[in-house]
Design an enzyme around this catalytic site. Structure first.
Site, short mmCIF file in Angstrom:
data_model
loop_
_atom_site.label_atom_id
_atom_site.label_comp_id
_atom_site.label_asym_id
_atom_site.label_seq_id
_atom_site.Cartn_x
_atom_site.Cartn_y
_atom_site.Cartn_z
NE ARG A 166 -3.12 -3.05 0.36
CZ ARG A 166 -3.56 -3.90 1.29
NH1 ARG A 166 -2.89 -4.11 2.40
NH2 ARG A 166 -4.67 -4.59 1.07
CG ASP A 195 -2.39 -6.47 -1.11
OD1 ASP A 195 -3.48 -6.45 -1.73
OD2 ASP A 195 -2.30 -6.79 0.08
CG HIS A 268 -5.50 -9.05 -1.07
ND1 HIS A 268 -5.72 -7.71 -0.89
CD2 HIS A 268 -6.30 -9.68 -0.19
CE1 HIS A 268 -6.60 -7.54 0.09
NE2 HIS A 268 -6.97 -8.72 0.53
CD GLU A 331 -9.57 -8.55 3.42
OE1 GLU A 331 -10.28 -7.88 4.17
OE2 GLU A 331 -8.50 -8.12 2.91
CE1 TYR A 422 -4.44 -8.19 11.75
CE2 TYR A 422 -5.57 -6.71 10.24
CZ TYR A 422 -5.05 -7.96 10.53
OH TYR A 422 -5.13 -8.96 9.61
CG PHE A 423 0.58 -2.96 16.35
CD1 PHE A 423 -0.42 -3.36 17.23
CD2 PHE A 423 1.85 -3.50 16.53
CE1 PHE A 423 -0.17 -4.27 18.25
CE2 PHE A 423 2.12 -4.40 17.54
CZ PHE A 423 1.11 -4.80 18.40
CG ASP A 424 -3.98 -1.54 10.49
OD1 ASP A 424 -4.15 -2.28 11.49
OD2 ASP A 424 -4.58 -1.73 9.41
CD1 TRP A 472 -3.06 -4.90 8.54
CD2 TRP A 472 -2.34 -5.46 6.49
NE1 TRP A 472 -3.07 -6.27 8.45
CE2 TRP A 472 -2.64 -6.64 7.21
CE3 TRP A 472 -1.86 -5.57 5.18
CZ2 TRP A 472 -2.48 -7.91 6.66
CZ3 TRP A 472 -1.72 -6.84 4.64
CH2 TRP A 472 -2.02 -7.99 5.36
CB THR A 473 1.41 0.76 4.81
OG1 THR A 473 1.44 -0.04 3.62
CG2 THR A 473 2.40 0.21 5.80
CD GLU A 474 -4.83 -0.73 3.93
OE1 GLU A 474 -4.04 -0.71 4.90
OE2 GLU A 474 -5.53 -1.72 3.66
C1 ACM Z 1 -6.00 -9.16 6.39
O1 ACM Z 1 -6.01 -8.25 7.24
N1 ACM Z 1 -6.69 -9.03 5.28
C2 ACM Z 1 -5.25 -10.38 6.58
#
Ligand code: ACM
Length: 749
Positions: A166, A195, A268, A331, A422-424, A472-474
């Site tokens: 991302r 991704d 993905h 997903e 999830y540290f986002d 996760w870096t969105e």
């Molecule tokens: C995920 O957060 N889609 C693994």
């Protein structure tokens, strides 16, 4: 980025000298060791001090220790294989199998510091501990307190993940990220390399993966939940060459970190389909995805595509020696497989009932391929759907359910549940934080995470390899923001994964973290300031006797509070001990230390009730705060958490209030939670006896914000009932299988 400058350094905590009596610097090691016996004296580092590495298998550890000590102190300690006095000595001892591959003993005396281990990894962790023992006197002497330590990790998999798709993160920063993991005795780096929004690893056989797939013509601006999506139209991307990857793998290996590469499939993968449209189901050309969320463009199931994937994995296995190869599997929208004649014919040929089974067949094939090459497949918990390949391991991200199911079936599991790891997610008040994906995962919550689910017996619990934190870096565009989101939460997770469960102590951790933060400062880590991360967050609790207490983790802080709905300031009433509040009310509190104010915390309490309980929950499980909530906060007293593997609705929850009350309404407070859903429509039913139910009211939350605001659903008229049923009808945003929130009950007084 200059890598040399990013080397780990040790701390510089000054020891106060009063008269000729030295006040001992308290030992402050994170993660907390298994056992520790402090002695009386000090080992002082001198110019002539050397580092003995008697065994060539500890040369790497000795030379890194010399570099780290040099960065911290300026002293150049020589490494040697000759024994002498005033040495730091590293030994590998064959008989020390009881320490395991990662354990060590450290014995610091005034004339020598000795680190003994069974394997080099243990010696390395002993060196990390040594660096945290280092302090400087006011006379400028560097010293280590005499101490005996025996230490080894609780879990085998102590990891952090990083999404570089991302947003791309430079190779130099990846090394710094690895340094920080090593410093915290973590041993796994999960590198999310491909991704929808970018393919980041050079594959020689398929150059377009990075020529085309590593670049996008714009990036989404703002949050993905916004009604109108906006893009910046700026060409953006990057990738790692194979040479860079080899160097990073070697760099990590020297620090006893295994890199698990993730190559996503069968979803993905829009960036790969953008590079090679023949890999997709539609044959149409697509660009690399610019927005967040999940692409519909997934791989087709043709033989040529499997050949492509096997070719890619062959190069990946040539670069990474990790026993595990991560294949994603999360997903995967099945729309295109449903419409793809080839996929449908394949299902028929194989006798598969649905597209979930087709995905399972896909993953099985890849598992067979990896197994043939002596590697193990690991994937997100969706790979359980339709049956898991025999040797595969699972990352349980949609709560703990997938992990429990997999462990019960004898598969190895790494726990990665969104709500804890999830540290986002936000770590402090979203009102004052940079935009994040959602969620609310505080430092304290991470610290209290228990990776082994209570539902597992000991013989199944052994399949829980450990846990890891996800970045996760969105909404994380740059390295500094990665550090802000990862730290200090990764520090808490490191202790969860290393320290024995009965040695964990949050209050003590907080004290140590304040010293540890100086080490992070030395390393230029842009961690979330500790007052935001929870140190100055008041905790408001009400005991069963109706007394309220307010506390925070800075002992010297003053706490101010109000009971009249106004915002508390330093002019409000100062908290001076617990006070009774049996009839309930709204408390707002703020903690102030050194002229710094923490966040305002608000708590609503109804009249004290002790006998409410959950009766039945169809696919709804108690949230992790439920037990606390029942004691402390009866008016918003139940947290529901849906963890469904299918988007089937409705979900219901029955509550027994213990006696009859006049109910005026109910509330729903969404907990913004990562990719999870938010309830848009729900119904409340009331019953005198738990058998006959009548509709009491509806909640319609069309404009609901994914935040912590309470949304009321007022009943048309008050209704006398002992039982209340909550039914969620419709959810929005993200994955339909999970939504987290609190249900409150409004009672007529
Ligand atoms: C995920 O957060 N889609 C693994």
């Amino acid at each position: 980025m200059n890598i040399g400058k990013l080397r780990l350094a040790a701390i510089t905590v000054c020891v106060i000298v009063s008269g000729c009596q030295m006040e001992r610097n308290t030992i402050s090691i994170i993660p907390q060791p298994v056992s520790m016996r402090p002695g009386q004296d000090m080992f002082v580092l001198m110019r002539k001090t050397t580092i003995l590495s008697a065994d060539k298998n500890t040369r790497n550890e000795a030379s890194q220790l010399a570099d780290s000590l040099n960065a911290a102190t300026g002293l150049h300690l020589r490494t040697t294989d000759l024994n002498s006095d005033y040495q730091i000595r590293l030994f590998l001892v064959d008989s020390m199998t009881f320490l395991g591959n990662e354990g060590y003993q450290l014995n610091a005396a005034s004339n020598a510091v000795e680190i003994r281990a069974f394997k080099p990894a243990g010696a390395f962790y002993g060196c990390q501990t040594l660096l945290q023992l280092l302090s400087k006197t006011s006379e400028g002497k560097w010293q280590i307190p005499c101490v005996e330590i025996e230490d080894y990790p609780r879990f085998r998999w102590r990891g952090m993940h990083l999404d570089v798709c991302r947003h791309f993160m430079p190779a130099g920063f990846v090394k710094k990220y690895i340094d920080l993991l090593a410093m915290h005795k973590m041993n796994t780096f999960h590198w999310h390399l491909t991704d929808d929004q970018g393919w980041r690893i050079e594959i020689k056989k398929y150059p377009k993966l990075t020529e085309i797939g590593a670049w996008r013509d714009g990036t989404q601006i703002g949050h993905n939940s916004a009604a109108k999506k906006k893009y910046d139209n700026v060409h953006y991307g990057g990738f790692y060459t194979q040479e860079q990857i080899r160097e990073i793998v070697a760099y990590a290996k020297a620090r006893h970190i295994n890199i698990v590469p993730e190559i996503e499939m069968p979803g993905h993968c829009q960036a790969a389909v953008a590079a090679y449209p023949e890999l997709g189901c539609t044959g149409k050309s697509v660009g690399v995805m610019q927005g967040w969320g999940v692409s519909e463009n997934i791989y087709n199931v043709r033989e040529e595509t499997f050949q492509f994937i096997e070719d890619v994995l062959t190069e990946v296995m040539g670069l990474f020696d990790s026993p595990f190869i991560h294949v994603g599997g999360d997903e995967v929208p099945k729309t295109q497989w449903k419409q793809d004649a080839y996929a449908q014919a394949k299902m028929k040929e194989l006798g598969l009932k649905n597209e979930e089974e087709l995905q399972s067949w896909f993953i099985h094939r890849i598992d067979t391929f990896l197994t043939k090459h002596n590697r193990r497949l690991i994937g997100w918990d969706e790979i359980l759907e339709g049956g898991l390949a025999p040797g595969a391991a699972v990352m349980s991200w949609r709560g703990e359910v997938g992990g429990i199911e997999a462990a019960k079936a004898g598969h190895d599991v790494v726990m990665t549940p969104g709500n804890y790891t999830y540290f986002d997610h936000y770590q402090a008040d979203p009102k004052t934080e940079p935009m994040a994906i959602g969620g609310f995962t505080t430092l304290e919550k991470v610290y209290h995470y228990e990776p082994v689910p209570a539902a597992l017996d000991a013989d199944k619990a052994k399949h829980i390899l450990g846990a890891q934190g996800q970045i996760w870096t969105e909404y994380i565009a740059a390295p500094q923001q990665v550090e802000y989101m990862a730290y200090p939460r990764a520090v808490a997770l490191a202790e969860v994964l290393w320290t024995p469960k009965d040695k964990k102590d949050y209050a003590d951790f907080i004290q140590r973290l304040q010293i540890h933060s100086k080490r992070l400062d030395r390393l230029n880590v842009n961690y979330c300031p500790l007052d935001k991360a929870g140190f100055l967050t008041p905790k408001i609790r009400r005991r069963k006797d109706g007394f309220v207490s307010i506390s925070c983790f800075v002992p010297s802080a003053q706490i101010y509070y109000t009971l009249d709905g106004s915002e508390p300031t330093a002019k409000s009433k100062q908290y001076a001990g617990s006070f009774p509040l049996p009839d309930g009310g709204t408390i707002q509190a703020v903690a102030v230390s050194d002229d710094k104010a923490g966040p305002v915390v608000k708590a609503n309490f109804g009249p004290c009730k002790k006998d409410w309980k959950i009766l039945a929950a169809d696919s709804t499980q108690p949230g992790e705060d439920a037990a606390n909530a029942i004691d402390d906060n009866p008016e918003t007293w139940w947290q529901t958490e849906y963890l469904e593997k299918s988007p089937a609705h409705p979900h219901t929850l029955d509550i027994d209030l213990g006696k009859t009350y006049k109910l005026k309404g109910a509330t729903y407070t969404p907990r913004p939670s990562g990719g999870n859903g938010t309830i848009k429509e729900c119904e409340f039913y009331a019953s005198p006896d738990g058998k006959t139910w009548m509709l009491a009211g509806k909640g319609l939350f069309e404009d609901i914000k994914r935040n912590l605001v309470e949304h009321p659903a007022v009943f048309e008229k008050p209704i006398e009932a002992r039982y209340l049923r909550f039914v969620s009808i419709r959810e929005i945003n993200g994955n339909p299988w999970a939504s987290v929130g609190e249900i409150g009950i409004i009672i007529e007084k």
